[in-house]
Design an enzyme around this catalytic site. Structure first.
Site, PDB file in Angstrom:
ATOM      1  N   HIS A 192      20.368  22.809  79.930  1.00 55.74           N
ATOM      2  CA  HIS A 192      20.449  21.443  80.728  1.00 55.74           C
ATOM      3  C   HIS A 192      20.969  20.325  79.460  1.00 55.74           C
ATOM      4  O   HIS A 192      21.142  19.283  79.846  1.00 55.74           O
ATOM      5  CB  HIS A 192      19.282  21.076  81.455  1.00 55.74           C
ATOM      6  CG  HIS A 192      18.116  20.729  80.631  1.00 55.74           C
ATOM      7  ND1 HIS A 192      16.985  21.567  80.466  1.00 55.74           N
ATOM      8  CD2 HIS A 192      17.999  19.511  79.944  1.00 55.74           C
ATOM      9  CE1 HIS A 192      16.136  21.218  79.561  1.00 55.74           C
ATOM     10  NE2 HIS A 192      16.322  19.829  79.469  1.00 55.74           N
ATOM     11  N   ASP A 235      16.896  28.658  81.106  1.00 55.48           N
ATOM     12  CA  ASP A 235      17.533  27.354  80.669  1.00 55.48           C
ATOM     13  C   ASP A 235      17.767  27.436  79.274  1.00 55.48           C
ATOM     14  O   ASP A 235      17.105  26.596  78.595  1.00 55.48           O
ATOM     15  CB  ASP A 235      16.493  26.399  81.221  1.00 55.48           C
ATOM     16  CG  ASP A 235      17.108  25.092  81.060  1.00 55.48           C
ATOM     17  OD1 ASP A 235      18.172  24.878  81.016  1.00 55.48           O
ATOM     18  OD2 ASP A 235      16.113  23.877  81.036  1.00 55.48           O
ATOM     19  N   GLY A 261      14.655  14.449  75.818  1.00 57.10           N
ATOM     20  CA  GLY A 261      15.068  14.459  74.475  1.00 57.10           C
ATOM     21  C   GLY A 261      14.374  15.339  73.819  1.00 57.10           C
ATOM     22  O   GLY A 261      14.991  16.096  72.641  1.00 57.10           O
ATOM     23  N   SER A 306      13.637  18.289  74.959  1.00 57.72           N
ATOM     24  CA  SER A 306      14.168  19.714  75.160  1.00 57.72           C
ATOM     25  C   SER A 306      14.912  20.261  74.194  1.00 57.72           C
ATOM     26  O   SER A 306      15.839  19.859  73.685  1.00 57.72           O
ATOM     27  CB  SER A 306      14.861  19.554  76.640  1.00 57.72           C
ATOM     28  OG  SER A 306      14.180  18.924  77.752  1.00 57.72           O
TER      29      SER A 306
END
Length: 347
Positions: free
Chosen positions: A190, A220, A297, A299
């Site tokens: 993402h 993800d 941020g 992630s």
């Protein structure tokens, strides 16, 4: 006529018997020879000493030095054997007089050279027509519309836009970690989804555009590779989450809200957790739950043990409200799953 018997005037040695008959062999003097000179006592040793005087002096000096050294060592006090009480006293003295670095700081230092900031750039979204400004606050342009940044915030966010990104807008910002020293980077899907161009910034400030290698939406995860590398780029040390237990200390390292690198410490709260994405179209499984602070941020950043091993990739936070900020529950994909996404087995 009878011969008269003559007797010698010297005393006869008893038991000597008759005198030995005279020999007719000529003496050495009579033969005209000379007796050899008698060699003095220890002459051979003196001759050897003369021939090898230098060697003997060297050996004598070495022997004297050895004797002096032995005497010096003998005169020194014997060292006392250490006992456990001595070791405990030394450790206690160190703890009382020196400030030791925290375990979290040491863990973060181990992974920081492999940390990168990841930014996605794309076409700016079409702007919505604005209603006629009413009131002082609207005229200043500080209100957000449709969740977008105000003009001032957009300008601040794009002022450090990398070269070649002119005309593009920063759509996302996140973190990543180098897992192969040739520039292969793990991050979240993402973070780069929908971006036309991806830029990474390494720990030493080197900026490079990155290519998307593969995506793994079921976890993800995304794998990207930088085109330009800094000198001596280290890959992070990967560790297994199988040894983790609830309560183990961990640190999350990344760029929350684009700031960083930032380090937050916490513990493992649980294992084998599940998380449903906010849009509800995907369920992530086998996650590590932790309580180290993570925010938008963070992630794609690494979750690190106190030994400096990366055991997970920070993926999501749970917040039942719309604020999208951390309230104590974060999730990370295990590095075993992430390693399979890269195509390597990390253990």
């Amino acid at each position: 006529m009878k011969r008269q018997v003559l007797y010698s005037g010297s005393k006869r040695i008893p038991g000597s018997g008759a005198s030995a008959p005279a020999t007719d062999a000529p003496t050495v003097e009579a033969a005209g020879g000379v007796l050899p000179a008698r060699r003095p006592r220890f002459g051979r040793f003196r001759a050897f000493g003369t021939r090898h005087a230098g060697l003997l002096r060297f050996l004598g000096g070495a022997a004297c030095a050895a004797l002096i050294g032995a005497a010096y060592l003998w005169s020194q006090p014997q060292p006392r054997l250490l006992v456990q009480e001595d070791i405990d006293a030394a450790v206690l003295h160190t703890l009382e007089n020196k400030t030791l670095p925290s375990r979290a700081a040491k863990a973060a230092d181990a992974v920081l050279p492999s940390l990168v900031r990841v930014r996605g750039f794309g076409d700016p979204p079409p702007s919505k027509p604005k209603a006629k400004a009413k009131g002082k606050s609207e005229s200043k342009g500080e209100e957000r519309e449709g969740g977008k940044d105000s003009p001032r915030e957009s300008q601040d966010k794009n002022k450090d836009r990398p070269e070649g990104m002119e005309g593009l807008e920063e759509l996302s910002v996140g973190s990543g970690v180098v897992v192969v020293d040739d520039g292969v980077i793990l991050t979240n899907l993402h973070v780069v989804a929908g971006a036309k161009r991806v830029s990474v910034t390494f720990h030493d400030g080197t900026e490079s555009e990155a290519d998307l290698v593969s995506v793994h939406p079921e976890n993800d995860l995304a794998v990207i590779k930088a085109r330009k590398l800094p000198d001596d780029l280290p890959a992070a040390t990967l560790g297994s989450a199988d040894q983790l237990k609830p309560g183990d200390e961990v640190v999350a390292v990344g760029f929350p809200f684009g700031m960083g690198p930032s380090v937050s410490a916490g513990v493992v709260s649980g294992l084998n957790r599940e998380f449903r994405s906010p849009d509800g179209d995907r369920v992530l499984t086998r996650l590590i739950q932790f309580d180290a602070a993570a925010n938008p941020g963070s992630s794609g950043g690494p979750l690190v043990t106190m030994q400096g091993d990366v055991v997970g990739i920070v993926t999501a936070i749970l917040n039942p409200t719309q604020s999208r900020t951390f309230i104590g529950i974060g999730f990370a994909v295990t590095i075993a799953v992430a390693g399979n996404a890269v195509g390597i087995h990390p253990f």
